[in-house]
Design an enzyme around this catalytic site. Structure first.
Site, short mmCIF file in Angstrom:
data_model
loop_
_atom_site.label_atom_id
_atom_site.label_comp_id
_atom_site.label_asym_id
_atom_site.label_seq_id
_atom_site.Cartn_x
_atom_site.Cartn_y
_atom_site.Cartn_z
CG MET A 32 16.78 -2.24 -36.96
SD MET A 32 18.11 -2.79 -35.66
CE MET A 32 17.54 -4.49 -35.35
N GLY A 33 15.65 -2.75 -41.58
CA GLY A 33 15.69 -3.27 -43.01
C GLY A 33 15.40 -4.82 -42.97
CE1 TYR A 34 17.39 -10.45 -46.30
CE2 TYR A 34 15.63 -11.52 -44.84
CZ TYR A 34 16.59 -11.47 -45.69
OH TYR A 34 16.84 -12.44 -46.54
N GLY A 38 5.21 -8.11 -42.14
CA GLY A 38 5.29 -7.44 -41.01
C GLY A 38 5.27 -5.95 -41.09
CG HIS A 39 9.59 -4.42 -41.67
ND1 HIS A 39 10.19 -5.68 -41.94
CD2 HIS A 39 10.01 -3.99 -40.53
CE1 HIS A 39 11.20 -5.97 -41.01
NE2 HIS A 39 11.03 -5.09 -40.13
N GLY A 172 5.63 -2.19 -34.30
CA GLY A 172 5.26 -3.39 -34.11
C GLY A 172 4.81 -3.90 -32.80
CE LYS A 173 -0.90 -4.58 -29.63
NZ LYS A 173 -2.23 -4.28 -29.65
#
Lengths: 304, 304
Positions: A32-34, A38-39, A172-173
């Site tokens: 969802m951006g930002y 982590g991404h 992501g977990k």
């Protein structure tokens, strides 16, 4: 590497199909951006599995209730692209649609139609009426306090799968329940997509990385460390033989509340079915959601 | 032409992908078997749109409630194949899976899990838990008397789309609500499938073709002609200016009841939204479901 930016559904699918016709496999990282570290770790994970990488950046209104934080959800498209450019081996496509629920229906016609309003999401004005429900997995934990979130997630992910037609998708977990729910949806609807769960990433002080962390005041951020600290403590306690979940759970609750957090839930559940467990025998996961000021944070810890 | 019979999901998808890689397009005609001339006309329609044709034959338990006629639904796989062989230009594949909901989970583990039982379909013992709901279109008409039917249909069609990956799928307008619901699902979930509605086929005496007609006694079959007769009468009446739906509807109800039928519903609705219409201005469709003995029949008539 400069990613190609695609905003149109048809163009996106055409790109994927032309790549597949050349024998290339495609990995999808839905966001969802930002973007944060982590991404980026999801992208690094995806790169291990496929030739090409598509990152979708789409703030999905379908998973927010009207009283939730859709309007204040942080965004920085330009910054996101800069971060993606810096990734070794890069990203091939950024899929950034304007509105995935615009079916070209006249607004006037819509307004005439009665609103039923059983479950209200931020899509309530749209003509969209198809929802994917994962009956058991959508119920507990985040699904309890955010009743529209998982039907919204499942539905938008199905749309992205149908538009992008990836071979692999990485989740992501950190969003543990979401990851399990998507796995189940893929199995139950026979999507030809391999779903991979990627480990939760933490800041150096232990706070789980989240786009929402930016909204924490310095004091709240300090208090919020109680979440990860209490989770690590629970894991250590379990390792030393404390296997009664009610006790472990109570410790986590007390630590977070002592730090000034407001508990949404603390649950110790089976890693796959997400059903509540009373005594740790097989793999469990401790899942937490708590408020610090106006920010709701989630975190979790697998104990095997 | 002898169709290739495929029973395995992976083999089915591999076939489709190898054909697509050769530039071929694929048309799907989903059926529950016991084929009649109506089904064959769907295949003829599909042949106009794609190079290759897949017919699925699968009696889907997910769309039957436990008190419905799953166990007595007619089947004749051998006869079906003979009929398919006789079609000019033929059918390339018959997809005939044993069980689309078998995910290889141990039965013992399943039994341990609590049954919630909110909406009970013939799948209640299975581990399947993902359902596609089309909120408005699933509600009225057949959805009212058969509350599990459309979530079952939408879900199995999504599975078939994901397994077979067709370019085009043909549905009969006999199941008018089903056709509109599938169109909506495809739009809302961005499936890359073109949905085509094919005209309802009638026996020479006017009875809408249906696999269930075989269960009618000669007397019931005679009585059941009241459905199509009353629909044709309604259409004629509308053409001569009778445009008040309550009156047209009442005539249809009376004709069917006079012949000994038990009405499930008679509705005059907008052709697209399926919302009730009071006065005929734009295109409507008169939809009927009625019981003759133990057989529930449906039929409809478009009035433009």
């Amino acid at each position: 590497m400069e990613p190609k930016i695609i905003r149109n559904k048809e163009e996106m699918r055409n790109w994927s199909r032309s790549m597949r016709a050349q024998g290339k496999t495609i990995g999808l990282v839905p966001t969802m951006g930002y973007l944060h570290q982590g991404h980026l770790s999801l992208i690094t994970e995806a790169q291990k599995h496929t030739h090409l990488i598509v990152v979708s950046i789409y703030l999905n209104p379908g998973q927010f209730a009207v009283n939730e934080d859709l309007s204040t959800y942080p965004s920085d498209f330009h910054g996101d692209i800069q971060k993606l450019k810096s990734i070794p081996n890069g990203v091939d496509v950024v899929f950034n649609p304007q509105n995935l629920y615009d079916y070209g229906v006249e607004r006037e016609k819509l307004k005439e139609r009665e609103k039923e309003g059983e479950i209200v999401s931020c899509l309530e004005d749209e003509e969209h009426e198809t929802w994917i429900r994962v009956k058991q997995l959508e119920k507990g934990m985040c699904g309890k306090s955010r009743p529209v979130v998982f039907r919204g997630v499942a539905t938008v992910v199905a749309k992205l799968f149908n538009i992008i037609e990836p071979d692999v998708a990485v989740f992501g977990k950190k969003d543990y329940q979401q990851w399990r729910l998507i796995q189940r949806m893929v199995r139950d609807l026979d999507f030809a997509v391999k779903v991979i769960g990627s480990e939760l990433k933490r800041e150096e002080d232990g706070l789980a990385m989240s786009s929402r962390n930016v909204h924490l005041s310095p004091q709240e951020r300090e208090q919020a460390l109680s979440i990860s600290r209490s989770l690590f403590e629970a894991k250590s306690a379990a390792k030393t033989g404390k296997n009664i979940c009610s006790e472990l759970r109570q410790s986590v609750i007390e630590s977070i509340e002592a730090a000034g957090g407001k508990i949404d839930y603390v649950e110790i559940v089976d890693q796959e079915s997400l059903e509540t467990v009373e005594e740790i025998k097989n793999g469990v996961v401790v899942c937490v959601a708590a408020w610090f000021g106006k920010v709701r944070l989630i975190d979790n810890m697998e104990i095997s």
